[in-house]
Design an enzyme around this catalytic site. Structure first.
Site, PDB file in Angstrom:
ATOM      1  N   GLY A 216       0.821  -1.203   0.000  1.00 15.43           N
ATOM      2  CA  GLY A 216       0.000   0.000   0.000  1.00 15.43           C
ATOM      3  C   GLY A 216       0.858   1.257   0.000  1.00 15.43           C
ATOM      4  O   GLY A 216       1.963   1.300  -0.554  1.00 15.43           O
ATOM      5  N   SER A 217       0.372   2.292   0.660  1.00 17.70           N
ATOM      6  CA  SER A 217       0.985   3.620   0.544  1.00 17.70           C
ATOM      7  C   SER A 217       2.314   3.783   1.243  1.00 17.70           C
ATOM      8  O   SER A 217       2.982   4.801   1.039  1.00 17.70           O
ATOM      9  CB  SER A 217       0.007   4.681   1.056  1.00 17.70           C
ATOM     10  OG  SER A 217      -1.097   4.801   0.176  1.00 17.70           O
ATOM     11  N   VAL A 218       2.746   2.827   2.069  1.00 16.00           N
ATOM     12  CA  VAL A 218       4.092   2.965   2.620  1.00 16.00           C
ATOM     13  C   VAL A 218       5.131   2.900   1.501  1.00 16.00           C
ATOM     14  O   VAL A 218       6.255   3.386   1.657  1.00 16.00           O
ATOM     15  CB  VAL A 218       4.380   1.903   3.712  1.00 16.00           C
ATOM     16  CG1 VAL A 218       3.467   2.095   4.915  1.00 16.00           C
ATOM     17  CG2 VAL A 218       4.270   0.495   3.167  1.00 16.00           C
ATOM     18  N   PHE A 219       4.754   2.327   0.355  1.00 20.66           N
ATOM     19  CA  PHE A 219       5.673   2.261  -0.784  1.00 20.66           C
ATOM     20  C   PHE A 219       5.948   3.647  -1.368  1.00 20.66           C
ATOM     21  O   PHE A 219       6.932   3.835  -2.092  1.00 20.66           O
ATOM     22  CB  PHE A 219       5.111   1.336  -1.868  1.00 20.66           C
ATOM     23  CG  PHE A 219       6.098   0.998  -2.949  1.00 20.66           C
ATOM     24  CD1 PHE A 219       7.019  -0.026  -2.773  1.00 20.66           C
ATOM     25  CD2 PHE A 219       6.128   1.708  -4.139  1.00 20.66           C
ATOM     26  CE1 PHE A 219       7.954  -0.335  -3.764  1.00 20.66           C
ATOM     27  CE2 PHE A 219       7.052   1.405  -5.138  1.00 20.66           C
ATOM     28  CZ  PHE A 219       7.975   0.381  -4.946  1.00 20.66           C
ATOM     29  N   LYS A 220       5.112   4.623  -1.056  1.00 20.86           N
ATOM     30  CA  LYS A 220       5.311   5.979  -1.581  1.00 20.86           C
ATOM     31  C   LYS A 220       6.632   6.590  -1.108  1.00 20.86           C
ATOM     32  O   LYS A 220       7.132   7.537  -1.726  1.00 20.86           O
ATOM     33  CB  LYS A 220       4.135   6.875  -1.189  1.00 20.86           C
ATOM     34  CG  LYS A 220       2.833   6.479  -1.879  1.00 20.86           C
ATOM     35  CD  LYS A 220       1.640   7.217  -1.303  1.00 20.86           C
ATOM     36  CE  LYS A 220       0.333   6.730  -1.951  1.00 20.86           C
ATOM     37  NZ  LYS A 220      -0.871   7.310  -1.309  1.00 20.86           N
TER      38      LYS A 220
END
Length: 479
Positions: A216-220
């Site tokens: 999810g958004s931790v990959f941002k």
């Protein structure tokens, strides 16, 4: 008559050569395989009649051998079994897993590192014993993390970002290895098969393996590092932030994150995009930079690497051969991106440590039976994941995520906390894998964490991830 005698002697000599050849082959070429054969009862008797070394946490034995009143001299016992089973694994008549398997030569005393100790024990007439292995785990932090997950499936990993020492590693659901370590083979087999067939997969160590997770958004955070390192973006860059992004080559659109403040602005900077976890700016950045740039940055943070801690870690995955639509989805940690919680903790730890990623490790010290240290932990640098300038900039933005953004529940009064949340959608029913990753104190990091909770709605995920991170940070900082 003489011819008959000659034939008899020829046959006798041939049989003798065949017998001697067979014995030689078995003794010199097949001995290893026969020794390792699980059906070799003599081998089992030898193994379970040895004083296997303990596994310890903070000086307390969590796996040890005690004398038994049966044909085997020792019984393996596990203390706080549910808490530590994903780490210790089990040692049984059936097989062995976890640290019991990875450290078997040390624990059973056969390692070359214990050669002189074995000689001493044999010359003194004592039975050979195994080494003791102490882990880097903090027992209070381990218990706090385990309890924080409650009855939910998921995992928590905590690292010292400066050294790579693993302070906590929890996977739920867990199991009791004592049931498999029993010397009653039928009961051991029944216990193992029951766990192996359980759809909740309690035998998986979710922190480092199993089916892995969409991050999810931790990959941002990786998108951000790739953008700054590319030279095409800088901290003052203005990013488009539409409510929806048309996915090239499809009739589909990628929506912005619905639960933050992304809808308030059509133009944003990096800080705001991370604070509110906006999807569309990062999807656009990925398509602008291209697949190779994002994949290379992911690799710099450890994606695709086979690690031994010494447990074997399943490599995290950034997919290949993506079209633009798939790349846009991958940029927000969806599509076929998969990661372990350990990988996500390592990502935060690298940012915390000025861009330098340390090798994670579970082993603090190995001691011979006479308590002489055989090996002690030494921090080891894996790589430079990103420049110090980029790491420090992302750190400051992660502090804003906690101070001004959607990870406010991770805040610790009087301490700068860096964080990033993530929500990986699983189905149309509104269930997600909820993430938090971050570190504290931001200006002198002592702990980096990754938390994932499986199959929860957004409200439950928010209630479990950032507040748990706060408690973990406080537990370390208040020591």
């Amino acid at each position: 008559m003489n011819q008959a005698i000659r034939h008899t002697w020829v046959v006798a000599v041939a049989l003798l050569v065949l017998i001697l050849g067979s014995l030689t082959y078995v003794q010199f070429f097949e001995s290893g395989r026969l020794q390792a054969n699980p059906w070799n009862s003599r081998n089992l008797l030898q193994q379970f009649s040895s004083d296997r070394g303990p596994i310890l946490v903070d000086g307390q034995q969590i796996a040890y051998s005690q004398p038994s009143n049966d044909q085997y001299d020792y019984q393996r016992v596990y203390r706080d079994p549910q808490l530590y089973a994903p780490l210790t694994g089990f040692y049984s008549l059936l097989n062995m897993t976890g640290l019991e398997q990875e450290l078997n030569p040390l624990l059973n005393g056969s390692s070359d590192q214990l050669f002189y100790d074995r000689i001493t024990q044999v010359l003194s007439g004592n039975q050979p014993r195994g080494a003791s292995v102490e882990l880097t785990i903090d027992p209070q932090l381990q218990k706090l993390a385990y309890d924080a997950l409650g009855n939910q499936k998921g995992s928590i990993v905590a690292l010292n970002p400066k050294t790579g020492e693993i302070l906590a590693m929890v996977s739920k659901p867990s199991y009791d290895p004592n049931a498999i370590a029993t010397h009653d083979t039928a009961r051991a087999k029944q216990a193992y098969e029951s766990l192996a067939q359980n759809p909740n997969n309690p035998l998986f160590n979710r922190a480092i393996g199993g089916n892995l997770y969409a991050p999810g958004s931790v990959f941002k955070l990786i998108d951000t590092a790739a953008a700054l390192e590319s030279g095409k973006y800088d901290p003052n860059s203005v990013l488009d932030n539409p409510a929806e992004l048309k996915l090239p080559g499809t009739n589909a659109t990628l929506p912005n994150y619905r639960f933050g403040g992304c809808g308030a602005r059509t133009k944003v900077d990096f800080s705001f995009a991370l604070e509110q976890s906006c999807n569309t700016p990062f999807a656009s950045i990925a398509m602008d930079l291209g697949q190779d740039a994002i994949a290379d940055e992911a690799k710099k943070f450890g994606f695709g690497e086979q690690l031994s801690i010494p447990l074997s870690v399943t490599p995290s995955i950034f997919p290949k051969n993506l079209n633009d639509a798939q790349l846009a989805q991958s940029a927000i940690g969806q599509f076929d991106v998969r990661a372990t919680p350990l990988q996500i903790a390592m990502m935060s730890a690298a940012i915390a440590n000025n861009g330098v990623q340390m090798k994670p490790n579970l082993i603090k010290v190995v001691r011979a039976p006479d308590l002489t240290p055989v090996s002690t932990f030494k921090p080891e640098q894996l790589r430079t994941s990103t420049s110090q300038q980029t790491a420090n900039q992302i750190r400051d933005w992660m502090v804003n995520v906690v101070d001004k953004g959607i990870a406010g529940a991770a805040a610790v009064p009087g301490v700068k906390v860096a964080g990033k949340t993530g929500t990986a959608e699983l189905s149309a029913q509104g269930l997600n894998n909820a993430w938090f990753t971050g570190f504290a104190p931001a200006d002198n990091p002592q702990i980096a964490v990754a938390i994932v909770v499986e199959n929860v709605d957004v409200a439950t995920g928010v209630a479990m991830t950032s507040p748990t991170a706060k408690r973990l940070f406080e537990a370390v900082l208040n020591k």
